[in-house]
Design a protein around this motif. Structure first.
Motif, PDB file in Angstrom:
ATOM      1  N   THR A 259       0.705  -0.830   0.097  1.00  0.00           N
ATOM      2  CA  THR A 259      -0.054  -0.010  -0.093  1.00  0.00           C
ATOM      3  C   THR A 259       0.780   1.316  -0.034  1.00  0.00           C
ATOM      4  O   THR A 259       0.676   2.246  -0.570  1.00  0.00           O
ATOM      5  CB  THR A 259      -0.868  -0.012   1.248  1.00  0.00           C
ATOM      6  OG1 THR A 259      -1.583  -1.257   1.259  1.00  0.00           O
ATOM      7  CG2 THR A 259      -1.895   1.171   1.235  1.00  0.00           C
ATOM      8  N   HIS A 296      -6.296  -0.614  -5.262  1.00  0.00           N
ATOM      9  CA  HIS A 296      -6.314   0.591  -4.560  1.00  0.00           C
ATOM     10  C   HIS A 296      -6.676   0.113  -3.042  1.00  0.00           C
ATOM     11  O   HIS A 296      -7.151  -0.917  -3.001  1.00  0.00           O
ATOM     12  CB  HIS A 296      -7.583   1.388  -5.255  1.00  0.00           C
ATOM     13  CG  HIS A 296      -8.892   1.185  -5.214  1.00  0.00           C
ATOM     14  ND1 HIS A 296      -9.785   0.896  -4.254  1.00  0.00           N
ATOM     15  CD2 HIS A 296      -9.391   0.757  -6.352  1.00  0.00           C
ATOM     16  CE1 HIS A 296     -10.603   0.530  -4.816  1.00  0.00           C
ATOM     17  NE2 HIS A 296     -10.639   0.273  -5.808  1.00  0.00           N
ATOM     18  N   LEU A 297      -6.767   1.077  -2.180  1.00  0.00           N
ATOM     19  CA  LEU A 297      -7.154   1.122  -1.010  1.00  0.00           C
ATOM     20  C   LEU A 297      -8.668   1.339  -0.688  1.00  0.00           C
ATOM     21  O   LEU A 297      -9.050   2.384  -1.199  1.00  0.00           O
ATOM     22  CB  LEU A 297      -6.258   1.924  -0.197  1.00  0.00           C
ATOM     23  CG  LEU A 297      -6.307   1.691   1.582  1.00  0.00           C
ATOM     24  CD1 LEU A 297      -5.698   0.562   1.972  1.00  0.00           C
ATOM     25  CD2 LEU A 297      -5.360   3.125   2.344  1.00  0.00           C
ATOM     26  N   THR A 298      -9.063   0.480   0.224  1.00  0.00           N
ATOM     27  CA  THR A 298     -10.504   0.477   0.552  1.00  0.00           C
ATOM     28  C   THR A 298     -10.900   0.006   2.045  1.00  0.00           C
ATOM     29  O   THR A 298     -10.004  -0.222   2.717  1.00  0.00           O
ATOM     30  CB  THR A 298     -11.487  -0.220  -0.484  1.00  0.00           C
ATOM     31  OG1 THR A 298     -12.639   0.103  -0.016  1.00  0.00           O
ATOM     32  CG2 THR A 298     -11.306  -1.645  -0.361  1.00  0.00           C
ATOM     33  N   LYS A 299     -12.132  -0.004   2.095  1.00  0.00           N
ATOM     34  CA  LYS A 299     -12.706  -0.376   3.454  1.00  0.00           C
ATOM     35  C   LYS A 299     -13.646  -1.545   3.514  1.00  0.00           C
ATOM     36  O   LYS A 299     -14.358  -1.553   2.353  1.00  0.00           O
ATOM     37  CB  LYS A 299     -13.052   0.663   4.418  1.00  0.00           C
ATOM     38  CG  LYS A 299     -12.115   1.691   4.757  1.00  0.00           C
ATOM     39  CD  LYS A 299     -12.779   2.656   5.789  1.00  0.00           C
ATOM     40  CE  LYS A 299     -11.790   3.722   6.362  1.00  0.00           C
ATOM     41  NZ  LYS A 299     -10.861   2.972   7.329  1.00  0.00           N
ATOM     42  N   THR A 300     -13.643  -2.349   4.579  1.00  0.00           N
ATOM     43  CA  THR A 300     -14.604  -3.495   4.411  1.00  0.00           C
ATOM     44  C   THR A 300     -14.855  -3.833   5.968  1.00  0.00           C
ATOM     45  O   THR A 300     -14.146  -3.454   6.942  1.00  0.00           O
ATOM     46  CB  THR A 300     -14.035  -5.005   3.899  1.00  0.00           C
ATOM     47  OG1 THR A 300     -15.094  -5.742   3.583  1.00  0.00           O
ATOM     48  CG2 THR A 300     -12.810  -5.343   4.630  1.00  0.00           C
ATOM     49  N   SER A 310     -14.826  -1.977  10.899  1.00  0.00           N
ATOM     50  CA  SER A 310     -14.376  -1.489   9.724  1.00  0.00           C
ATOM     51  C   SER A 310     -13.028  -1.559   9.698  1.00  0.00           C
ATOM     52  O   SER A 310     -12.489  -0.843  10.513  1.00  0.00           O
ATOM     53  CB  SER A 310     -15.080  -0.315   9.319  1.00  0.00           C
ATOM     54  OG  SER A 310     -14.531   0.133   8.003  1.00  0.00           O
ATOM     55  N   ASP A 312      -9.129  -1.428   6.879  1.00  0.00           N
ATOM     56  CA  ASP A 312      -8.700  -0.797   5.809  1.00  0.00           C
ATOM     57  C   ASP A 312      -8.103  -2.104   5.212  1.00  0.00           C
ATOM     58  O   ASP A 312      -7.492  -3.091   5.711  1.00  0.00           O
ATOM     59  CB  ASP A 312      -7.527   0.082   6.011  1.00  0.00           C
ATOM     60  CG  ASP A 312      -7.860   1.510   6.428  1.00  0.00           C
ATOM     61  OD1 ASP A 312      -8.897   1.902   6.087  1.00  0.00           O
ATOM     62  OD2 ASP A 312      -6.987   2.051   7.089  1.00  0.00           O
ATOM     63  N   LEU A 314      -6.760  -3.814   0.943  1.00  0.00           N
ATOM     64  CA  LEU A 314      -5.983  -3.510  -0.112  1.00  0.00           C
ATOM     65  C   LEU A 314      -6.816  -4.241  -1.469  1.00  0.00           C
ATOM     66  O   LEU A 314      -6.563  -5.643  -1.128  1.00  0.00           O
ATOM     67  CB  LEU A 314      -4.479  -3.743  -0.056  1.00  0.00           C
ATOM     68  CG  LEU A 314      -4.063  -3.436  -1.580  1.00  0.00           C
ATOM     69  CD1 LEU A 314      -3.902  -1.870  -1.641  1.00  0.00           C
ATOM     70  CD2 LEU A 314      -2.384  -3.927  -1.317  1.00  0.00           C
ATOM     71  N   LEU A 315      -7.528  -3.693  -2.369  1.00  0.00           N
ATOM     72  CA  LEU A 315      -8.218  -4.412  -3.186  1.00  0.00           C
ATOM     73  C   LEU A 315      -6.991  -4.867  -4.420  1.00  0.00           C
ATOM     74  O   LEU A 315      -6.355  -3.915  -4.788  1.00  0.00           O
ATOM     75  CB  LEU A 315      -9.159  -3.302  -3.774  1.00  0.00           C
ATOM     76  CG  LEU A 315      -9.898  -4.356  -4.695  1.00  0.00           C
ATOM     77  CD1 LEU A 315     -10.900  -5.253  -4.331  1.00  0.00           C
ATOM     78  CD2 LEU A 315     -11.049  -3.172  -5.349  1.00  0.00           C
ATOM     79  N   GLN A 328     -11.318 -10.654  -7.939  1.00  0.00           N
ATOM     80  CA  GLN A 328     -10.736  -9.665  -6.883  1.00  0.00           C
ATOM     81  C   GLN A 328     -10.965 -10.160  -5.610  1.00  0.00           C
ATOM     82  O   GLN A 328     -11.776 -10.856  -5.219  1.00  0.00           O
ATOM     83  CB  GLN A 328     -11.810  -8.218  -7.014  1.00  0.00           C
ATOM     84  CG  GLN A 328     -11.566  -7.631  -8.379  1.00  0.00           C
ATOM     85  CD  GLN A 328     -12.304  -6.183  -8.621  1.00  0.00           C
ATOM     86  OE1 GLN A 328     -13.184  -5.900  -7.682  1.00  0.00           O
ATOM     87  NE2 GLN A 328     -12.040  -5.486  -9.575  1.00  0.00           N
ATOM     88  N   MET A 330      -9.718  -8.999  -1.099  1.00  0.00           N
ATOM     89  CA  MET A 330      -9.366  -7.703  -0.450  1.00  0.00           C
ATOM     90  C   MET A 330      -8.240  -8.175   0.822  1.00  0.00           C
ATOM     91  O   MET A 330      -8.751  -9.252   1.461  1.00  0.00           O
ATOM     92  CB  MET A 330     -10.721  -7.156   0.335  1.00  0.00           C
ATOM     93  CG  MET A 330     -11.534  -6.322  -0.708  1.00  0.00           C
ATOM     94  SD  MET A 330     -12.867  -5.783   0.224  1.00  0.00           S
ATOM     95  CE  MET A 330     -14.069  -7.388   0.408  1.00  0.00           C
TER      96      MET A 330
END
Length: 533
Positions: A259, A296-300, A310, A312, A314-315, A328, A330
């Motif tokens: 990241t 890109h960086l996202t949240k789950t 929640s 962070d 990396l997708l 895809q 995460m």
């Protein structure tokens, strides 16, 4: 501001009355009186009678004051020599003066004044001054107050051979504009340990004469070699370095490092080098050989201890082979594994091209050395990590015994005291630059890294794992894990023993436990031992 009002201001001559009145009050005409009777051309002017001074004129090399006064028989014109001695008072009892006007008037400085803001008493102003002086071999300017009682002796005639030296720090020379080239002599060398490991650092000692040619506009790149037997070596590479580089694949130990290395609009593709299992049940694991396109960086949302949180992630897009479709997934940032960048770029980059087109830090290898250097040490390393760009200003300097061979001193890191000599500095063009590649000492490298700004957040902490849980998710009561030292059982083996603590009725005096033995490295059969309690 205070406005002192004169008590009674007197002048000892007509010239002082005209010349030494306060600034701003020297316009004519003005009126004055005499403390004694004046006899002018047989006419007596009594003391205290107002006299109006109209103008000052010069006649036959002498100055005269044109005046008028009122007598019993009318107004009379007077021509008084300006050198006339006496005791004169200006008819300005109602005038006020600023403090600046009082200090600028020689006649008023010794008079008693009144100031309504300071009370009804009269005041005598005694200004205190400071004399600034330069002492030999002393950097600071000495300030001597006028109230200091000190004996001063004029030694100008006997000290003509002494040249007063004002020392300067090299960092002060850096702020000079348009004064180069200069010749200087070092008064004190650097106090701290050397920052470079090179040939010219030991010459910077007391008494060494140097020439300062000017300022360097070249930026630098902080670089480190791959770890060898003696560890890493660290360098500062000048933007004038003429060698060429090829990109090398970067290695990333965690997803967080992936990241941090993902730039804007940059496509990052990596290969997984070892299996890594995700501690999150809701997130996937990776296998060796997987190819990942970092997106890109996202949240789950993940479930931890029956709570949804929640985090962070990396997708990425994963593909295990050419025929398989990509999927895809995460990845949590705390996932530890091994990732190697896939690089298909065989282009040769110069140092300015790397700064402009690539993102730092990056891994490179020298493809061609700098031919202007007698020994380009960078070509001997299998890999170099270009870490950051540094834009500090350096001074282009050379030793007086070798003025054409220059090196560059960073005054902000390597400061020392010197003074300018009266000898003219020779302008040598072109100069041979010895500072294209400077090796840093290990201690200064870590000091420099500490000074560099860093906005990176610390890596995330992985979730806690619970070991020795049954299928229901509860830990077995009374179970302890004991790790014993390695025992020799026909060979060497590291043994882990799980001891089960049981509750035994008091009427049972003995009980026999069947313990299954361990297979040794020698291949012995399993044994059963009776363990008395």
């Amino acid at each position: 501001a205070n406005f002192p009002v004169q008590d009674k201001l007197s002048y000892t001559s007509l010239k002082k009355l005209v010349r030494t009145r306060p600034a701003g009050l020297q316009d004519m005409p003005f009126s004055f009186t005499s403390a004694v009777n004046l006899t002018i051309d047989g006419r007596v002017i009594p003391k205290g009678q107002p006299i109006s001074l109209l103008s000052v004129a010069r006649h036959e090399g002498q100055e005269f004051a044109n005046c008028t006064t009122m007598g019993q028989d009318g107004q009379h014109l007077l021509c008084l020599p300006i050198s006339l001695q006496g005791q004169f008072y200006e008819c300005t009892g109602q005038h006020s003066y600023t403090l600046s006007q009082v200090l600028q008037s020689e006649a008023m400085r010794g008079q008693r004044l009144k100031c309504s803001a300071l009370g009804r008493h009269s005041l005598l102003l005694c200004p205190v001054y400071e004399v600034e002086a330069i002492m030999h071999m002393r950097k600071e300017v000495v300030k001597i107050p006028s109230t200091l009682e000190v004996d001063v002796e004029d030694v100008t005639e006997v000290s003509q051979h002494i040249h007063f030296i004002k020392p300067l720090m090299l960092s002060e020379v850096l702020r000079l504009e348009g004064a180069f080239p200069l010749q200087a002599e070092i008064l004190e060398g650097p106090e701290y340990p050397p920052i470079f490991e090179n040939d010219w650092i030991p010459h910077l000692q007391k008494g060494q004469k140097i020439q300062i040619h000017g300022k360097s506009c070249a930026w630098r790149i902080l670089a480190s070699s791959s770890k060898g037997r003696k560890g890493s070596r660290h360098f500062l590479l000048s933007s004038t370095y003429q060698g060429k580089f090829r990109r090398r694949p970067r290695e990333f130990p965690t997803v967080f490092d992936l990241t941090a290395s993902l730039g804007k609009g940059e496509c990052l593709r990596v290969v997984v080098t070892k299996d890594c299992e995700s501690p999150e049940e809701d997130l996937p694991s990776l296998s060796m050989g997987d190819r990942l396109d970092v997106l890109h960086l996202t949240k789950t949302q993940v479930c931890r201890q029956a709570e949804h949180k929640s985090i962070d992630v990396l997708l990425c897009s994963r593909s295990s082979g050419e025929d398989e479709e990509s999927e895809q997934l995460m990845l949590p940032l705390h996932l530890e594994g091994g990732f190697v960048e896939e690089v298909s770029d065989s282009r040769r980059y110069s140092l300015p091209e790397i700064v402009e087109q690539l993102q730092l830090p990056c891994e490179v290898k020298v493809a061609s050395k700098d031919s202007s250097l007698a020994n380009d040490i960078l070509g001997s390393f299998s890999a170099l990590r270009l870490e950051a760009r540094i834009t500090e200003t350096f001074l282009v300097t050379s030793l007086c015994e070798a003025p054409s061979v220059s090196f560059q001193i960073p005054p902000q890191w390597l400061d020392m005291a010197l003074f300018f000599t009266e000898e003219p500095a020779s302008s040598q063009t072109p100069l041979t630059d010895m500072s294209k590649v400077e090796e840093l000492t290990e201690s200064f490298y870590y000091h420099l890294v500490k000074l560099m700004p860093s906005n990176e957040a610390p890596p995330p902490r992985p979730p806690k794992r619970s070991d020795f849980r049954d299928k229901a998710g509860t830990q077995l009561s009374g179970t302890k894990e004991v790790t014993e030292k390695p025992k020799v059982l026909g060979g060497r083996a590291r043994v882990r023993v799980c001891v089960c603590v049981l509750r035994i009725p008091l009427w049972d005096k003995r009980i026999t436990l069947a313990s299954q033995g361990l297979s040794t490295l020698a291949g012995k059969e399993k044994e059963t031992k009776n363990l008395p309690l």
